[in-house]
Design a protein around this motif. Sequence first.
Motif, short mmCIF file in Angstrom:
data_model
loop_
_atom_site.label_atom_id
_atom_site.label_comp_id
_atom_site.label_asym_id
_atom_site.label_seq_id
_atom_site.Cartn_x
_atom_site.Cartn_y
_atom_site.Cartn_z
N ALA A 180 7.63 -9.82 0.46
CA ALA A 180 6.22 -9.44 0.41
C ALA A 180 5.80 -8.93 1.78
O ALA A 180 4.75 -9.30 2.30
N THR A 205 -4.74 -5.58 -2.28
CA THR A 205 -4.64 -7.03 -2.31
C THR A 205 -4.50 -7.55 -3.74
O THR A 205 -3.64 -8.40 -4.03
N GLY A 253 3.89 -6.56 -4.03
CA GLY A 253 2.89 -5.93 -3.18
C GLY A 253 3.35 -4.57 -2.68
O GLY A 253 4.09 -3.85 -3.36
N ASP A 254 2.94 -4.22 -1.46
CA ASP A 254 3.27 -2.91 -0.91
C ASP A 254 4.77 -2.74 -0.66
O ASP A 254 5.24 -1.62 -0.50
N LYS A 287 -3.36 -6.03 -6.32
CA LYS A 287 -2.05 -5.66 -6.86
C LYS A 287 -0.99 -6.67 -6.44
O LYS A 287 -0.17 -7.12 -7.25
N ALA A 288 -1.01 -7.05 -5.16
CA ALA A 288 -0.05 -8.04 -4.66
C ALA A 288 -0.27 -9.40 -5.31
O ALA A 288 0.69 -10.09 -5.70
#
Length: 338
Positions: A97, A271, A257-258, A273-274
């Motif tokens: 993450a 945020t 996440g990203d 999405k994570a």
Amino acid sequence: MQPEVESLLQTVGSSAEEVSVRLEERVTFGPDGAERTQRAPQLMTAWDTLYKTLKEALQGSCYRQDSRLVDLREESEQIRAVFADGYEVKADILVGADGVNSSCRRILVEDSPARYSGYVAWRGLEHETDLSPGLLARLDRRFTFFQMPGSQFLCYLVPGEDGATEEGGRRVNWVWYMNADERSLPEMMQGSSGRSFVSFLPKGEVRPEIEERVQRIASRSLPDIFCRLLSQSTLFMQPVQDADPVARHHGRTVLIGDAAGTVRPHTAAGTSKAFGDATALGHSLRGWSRTDPFPESVVSSWDEQRQSNLLATAVRGFRLARGSGLGVPGAPESWELG
């Protein structure tokens, strides 16, 4: 404040209201400073507020910082993580993450670096008492917004550094997106300390000549209220980067996440999405024990479901950016105004 965030806050005994500032109006400014106002109640929070709230919920769990991941190895039905400072750890599953320039993704997926999107985000985050009272009065309880081709400015209040949400303890957060040619990035990302930054130019590192240029561009293109806000702020900056979606499931390592793929910031969904990734992964692994075979099919199904969510949100983000002329070939470049 998005539903996935609110749900996880409730899980750890907090709530959206406890970590947010409530806004009442959305105000759009014209080039001449004219205001168009509409009622739009919403809750606004901040990265550090969420971070502290969630970290408290760990209740003393091991949390090491300042360690750079250099290798991942599967061995004996476990995954080993190796760090540059010599620390190693074994686990039954590893969750990567670690953001837009993820070390986990770099190790697991070849040729997947994040790339520059064509625009940057100048930012400010100031305690409300550090701004002039007249300026603060025009920003209080409002989401203020201005845009022109190749440029977008937005501002709103968020909790203070200590999480305060009441008047006198909050902060004013603003973001100014502007197109800038990639060839300008090395100059912009060269800090006053002499260090060259890649993903984030921190407070205190913006060189005087760069700040002066930002102020000149503001005076030529922004309504007076935002020019005044910039003049009372300490600047920092992030180049907006895109990391293409990649598979999340890699043996006993998963990406969330990203690290698994980005969405543009205009969606206000990075945020959430994570959090959605993490929560869905937790539900998928419920009932699994380390003595059981690794649940490959369950994790693969989670990967497919969350990838679908990511792609839909990413498309929405690209559409919002294009609508503002941000990162679009041939669109005006605000940085050139300086």
